[in-house]
Write an enzyme that holds these catalytic residues in place. Structure first.
Site, PDB file in Angstrom:
ATOM      1  N   LYS A  58       0.851  -1.205   0.000  1.00  0.00           N
ATOM      2  CA  LYS A  58       0.000   0.000   0.000  1.00  0.00           C
ATOM      3  C   LYS A  58       0.879   1.245   0.000  1.00  0.00           C
ATOM      4  CE  LYS A  58      -3.899  -2.267   2.228  1.00  0.00           C
ATOM      5  NZ  LYS A  58      -4.478  -2.749   3.484  1.00  0.00           N
TER       6      LYS A  58
ATOM      7  N   GLN B 291      -5.032  -1.303   9.483  1.00  0.00           N
ATOM      8  CA  GLN B 291      -4.979  -2.658   8.938  1.00  0.00           C
ATOM      9  C   GLN B 291      -5.624  -3.655   9.902  1.00  0.00           C
ATOM     10  OE1 GLN B 291      -3.815  -3.411   5.857  1.00  0.00           O
ATOM     11  NE2 GLN B 291      -4.175  -5.591   6.083  1.00  0.00           N
TER      12      GLN B 291
ATOM     13  N   ASP C  21     -11.397   2.963   3.809  1.00  0.00           N
ATOM     14  CA  ASP C  21     -11.837   1.560   3.792  1.00  0.00           C
ATOM     15  C   ASP C  21     -13.358   1.460   3.659  1.00  0.00           C
ATOM     16  OD1 ASP C  21     -10.034  -0.585   3.880  1.00  0.00           O
ATOM     17  OD2 ASP C  21      -9.521  -0.195   5.972  1.00  0.00           O
TER      18      ASP C  21
HETATM   19  N1  GUN Z   1      -7.104  -6.660   6.062  1.00  0.00           N
HETATM   20  C1  GUN Z   1      -7.370  -7.421   4.966  1.00  0.00           C
HETATM   21  N2  GUN Z   1      -8.032  -6.689   4.045  1.00  0.00           N
HETATM   22  C2  GUN Z   1      -8.194  -5.452   4.562  1.00  0.00           C
HETATM   23  C3  GUN Z   1      -8.790  -4.258   4.076  1.00  0.00           C
HETATM   24  O1  GUN Z   1      -9.326  -4.182   2.964  1.00  0.00           O
HETATM   25  N3  GUN Z   1      -8.741  -3.189   4.914  1.00  0.00           N
HETATM   26  C4  GUN Z   1      -8.158  -3.250   6.135  1.00  0.00           C
HETATM   27  N4  GUN Z   1      -8.165  -2.148   6.883  1.00  0.00           N
HETATM   28  N5  GUN Z   1      -7.597  -4.344   6.615  1.00  0.00           N
HETATM   29  C5  GUN Z   1      -7.611  -5.440   5.827  1.00  0.00           C
END
Ligand code: GUN
Length: 296
Positions: free
Chosen positions: A53, A97, A120
């Site tokens: 990311k 996350q 998100d």
């Molecule tokens: N962990 C796995 N996929 C995601 C996601 O799309 N967003 C977040 N914040 N954590 C994750």
């Protein structure tokens, strides 16, 4: 029939290029979109996601702020950091996350994020806005699926859509988005009676259950568009691990009109949509026109 393969890797590259163009435009008016990613603990898979990311955020010309906290960080300390990021004008998007360590209440933490920065789309306000057809921040994976579907099918109005899986991250928001496109939507799950027959109704079948190769070709309506959200690691015949989706690809590709592969389908779209959401958040916060083609 042999299905058309929907190349998410190539499509995601186009989305990222579009994001980078918008970032260039925003820089001309003195704005640099910024994304803060918070990782608590040392989960290896999460570390890989967070690294990717950060790299893709910078490649798109945006500012990346990474916050890595030890696994024993208190919930109060994490909430304090979120408060600081909420108040920071250089931060337009905040992602915490998941999963969080067991001593933390993930709902409480997510709902502490400013909804305008919730890239998100997990904050309860954004869930409510999406559910009532209002302008929301939309979860990245379902947004990516919608972009692939629109690109392949154009107008989705009137189509039968079946979403298999009812998670808050994918299944439920996916169903809301498809309703917003005027599909007739069924959300199926592990307790659904006669799941094969329900799946066979689908013009659009979205599989998001997290069970390797659960959906075989004979559950698929000939010509259907199949979006496979699953990313499952299984032991291959050679003893090495391989990635498979929730759909049995080889048999499904004989029946479907189009299908996303695993890997290289939905997966790459998720981070691309995270970048898109960060640009969208930056534009909305600054009352600038929405970036075209990057929102739901
Ligand atoms: N962990 C796995 N996929 C995601 C996601 O799309 N967003 C977040 N914040 N954590 C994750």
């Amino acid at each position: 029939m042999t299905a058309k393969i929907l190349d998410g890797k190539a499509f995601a590259a186009r989305v990222r290029a579009k994001v980078a163009d918008h970032v260039t435009d925003l820089k001309r008016v003195g704005l640099v979109p910024g994304l803060a990613v918070v990782l608590v603990g040392e989960d290896p898979a999460s570390q890989v996601y967070v690294r990717n990311k950060g790299r893709q955020t910078q490649e798109a010309g945006m500012k990346s702020f990474e916050h890595r906290l030890p696994a024993d960080t208190s919930e109060a300390a994490l909430l304090d950091l979120i408060g600081q990021l909420n108040a920071d004008p250089a931060v337009h998007g905040i992602l915490v996350q998941l999963p969080l360590p067991g001593h933390m209440n993930a709902d409480l933490v997510i709902n502490a994020i400013d909804p305008a920065k919730d890239v998100d789309g997990f904050h309860i306000s954004n869930v409510g806005l999406l559910g009532t057809g209002q302008k929301a921040m939309v979860p990245c994976t379902p947004l990516g699926c919608l972009m692939l579907l629109r690109d392949h099918l154009g107008d989705l109005s009137g189509m039968e859509a079946v979403v298999v899986g009812r998670s808050n991250i994918v299944g439920k928001p996916m169903a809301q988005l498809l309703l917003g496109e005027n599909c007739t939507v069924t959300t199926a799950h592990s307790r659904t009676r006669d799941l094969p027959e329900v799946c066979r109704r689908a013009d659009i079948l979205v599989a998001a259950v997290g069970r390797p190769e659960m959906i075989p070709g004979d559950w698929i309506r000939p010509g259907a568009t199949v979006i496979d959200v699953g990313i499952n690691r299984v032991a291959g015949a050679d003893g090495n691990n391989r990635l498979v989706g929730d759909v049995h690809f080889d048999s499904a590709a004989q029946v479907a009109g189009a299908i996303t592969p695993v890997p290289g389908g939905v997966g790459p779209m998720t981070i691309a949509c995270l970048l898109a959401n960060t640009v969208t958040a930056c534009c909305r916060t600054n009352r600038l026109p929405e970036p075209e083609g990057l929102t739901a």
